[in-house]
Design a protein around this motif. Structure first.
Motif, mmCIF file in Angstrom:
data_model
loop_
_atom_site.group_PDB
_atom_site.id
_atom_site.type_symbol
_atom_site.label_atom_id
_atom_site.label_comp_id
_atom_site.label_asym_id
_atom_site.label_seq_id
_atom_site.Cartn_x
_atom_site.Cartn_y
_atom_site.Cartn_z
ATOM 1 N N ASN A 73 0.830 -1.197 0.000
ATOM 2 C CA ASN A 73 0.000 0.000 0.000
ATOM 3 C C ASN A 73 0.872 1.256 0.000
ATOM 4 O O ASN A 73 2.049 1.205 0.353
ATOM 5 N N ASN A 92 -3.619 -0.519 -1.953
ATOM 6 C CA ASN A 92 -4.434 0.693 -1.897
ATOM 7 C C ASN A 92 -3.555 1.925 -1.735
ATOM 8 O O ASN A 92 -2.388 1.830 -1.341
ATOM 9 N N ALA A 93 -4.126 3.089 -2.013
ATOM 10 C CA ALA A 93 -3.413 4.355 -1.849
ATOM 11 C C ALA A 93 -4.249 5.307 -1.002
ATOM 12 O O ALA A 93 -5.475 5.259 -1.032
ATOM 13 N N ALA A 97 -3.755 10.911 -4.163
ATOM 14 C CA ALA A 97 -2.907 10.167 -5.088
ATOM 15 C C ALA A 97 -2.818 10.922 -6.420
ATOM 16 O O ALA A 97 -3.814 11.409 -6.946
ATOM 17 N N ILE A 108 -3.256 2.372 -9.588
ATOM 18 C CA ILE A 108 -3.540 1.875 -8.246
ATOM 19 C C ILE A 108 -4.486 0.688 -8.394
ATOM 20 O O ILE A 108 -5.639 0.858 -8.809
ATOM 21 N N ASN A 111 -8.026 0.489 -3.968
ATOM 22 C CA ASN A 111 -8.804 1.714 -3.802
ATOM 23 C C ASN A 111 -7.875 2.905 -3.548
ATOM 24 O O ASN A 111 -6.747 2.737 -3.073
ATOM 25 N N SER A 112 -8.383 4.102 -3.806
ATOM 26 C CA SER A 112 -7.644 5.319 -3.478
ATOM 27 C C SER A 112 -8.536 6.233 -2.651
ATOM 28 O O SER A 112 -9.761 6.151 -2.713
ATOM 29 N N THR A 116 -8.270 12.211 -5.041
ATOM 30 C CA THR A 116 -7.427 11.559 -6.042
ATOM 31 C C THR A 116 -7.325 12.446 -7.281
ATOM 32 O O THR A 116 -8.325 12.934 -7.789
ATOM 33 N N VAL A 127 -7.504 3.864 -11.295
ATOM 34 C CA VAL A 127 -7.817 3.228 -10.020
ATOM 35 C C VAL A 127 -8.635 1.971 -10.313
ATOM 36 O O VAL A 127 -9.727 2.061 -10.886
ATOM 37 N N SER A 131 -12.720 5.166 -5.558
ATOM 38 C CA SER A 131 -11.993 6.397 -5.259
ATOM 39 C C SER A 131 -12.850 7.276 -4.354
ATOM 40 O O SER A 131 -14.072 7.269 -4.442
ATOM 41 N N THR A 135 -12.620 13.494 -6.013
ATOM 42 C CA THR A 135 -11.698 13.003 -7.041
ATOM 43 C C THR A 135 -11.692 13.987 -8.212
ATOM 44 O O THR A 135 -12.737 14.423 -8.672
#
Length: 227
Positions: A73, A92-93, A97, A108, A111-112, A116, A127, A131, A135
């Motif tokens: 991650n 995940n991030a 991101a 990714i 999930n982010s 994002t 992604v 997200s 986003t």
């Protein structure tokens, strides 16, 4: 492959070693990154760097040309101000991101978090999962692809660029609208996903700017009253 054991090294020493080693064009494996922040920042050589584990904030920030792979991650702002090259996060991030990224690609798989692609100025951000809210906030250029769901206020105050969402949209942000994606655009996005090992072909919804915020007529009237 050059192995670097980061367990007993400072962040500064890790980055200095990455920078010096990367110019030899040897692939690099960083073991025991231990969730540290600011790893792999400011790199500019064409080499592959793998982090064997989780990384913290700003991994790969301000980098170009190199290919960074996070086998875990990533914390906030992975790929911040990315110029070129690629970053792939297998887990995940966190929030933000790809913030202000200008080129290259950020993938990714999981999930982010929130924001994002905030203030994104170019490149591609994909992604594989969901997200978070806002986003694409203040997005200026580039393409964001979210295969799953996206949170509230997506595309808020975006100027240019496009956001593709395969799942549900929590809500649209200020001045964001949904358009029908063309068949050519869908094929292009699907081909992009196939390169990342994603075989599914969602019927993406496309979000762009309505461009009404380009003109501040209401603010201008208020300014005249003040004067």
């Amino acid at each position: 492959m050059v192995d670097i054991d980061a367990s007993q090294m400072t962040t500064r020493d890790i980055n200095l070693r990455l920078k010096s080693t990367s110019f030899s064009n040897d692939d690099i494996m960083v073991k025991n990154p231990q969730g540290r922040h600011n790893l792999g920042v400011g790199l500019s050589s064409n080499t592959e760097i793998k982090f064997d584990g989780n990384v913290g904030y700003f991994c790969g920030g301000l980098s170009g040309q190199c290919q960074i792979i996070v086998q875990g991650n990533a914390g906030w702002a992975v790929g911040d101000n990315l110029m070129s090259g690629s970053i792939a996060v297998e887990g995940n991030a966190g929030a933000s991101a790809g913030s202000t990224m200008r080129g290259g690609s950020l993938f990714i798989r999981g999930n982010s978090g929130a924001r994002t692609g905030i203030s994104m100025k170019g490149g591609h951000l994909v992604v594989g999962g969901d997200s978070g809210f806002m986003t694409g906030f203040m997005m200026q250029k580039g393409r964001i692809v979210v295969c799953g769901n996206v949170g509230e206020a997506v595309g808020d105050s975006m100027y240019e660029g496009e956001i593709f969402v395969g799942g549900t949209i929590g809500s649209l942000g200020s001045d964001a609208i949904v358009q029908d994606a063309s068949e050519d655009e869908l094929i292009e996005v699907w081909e992009m996903l196939a390169k990342e090992g994603i075989a599914e072909r969602p019927k993406f919804k496309k979000i762009v700017s309505a461009k009404k915020l380009y003109h501040f007529d209401s603010l201008e009237r208020l300014e005249k009253n003040v004067i």
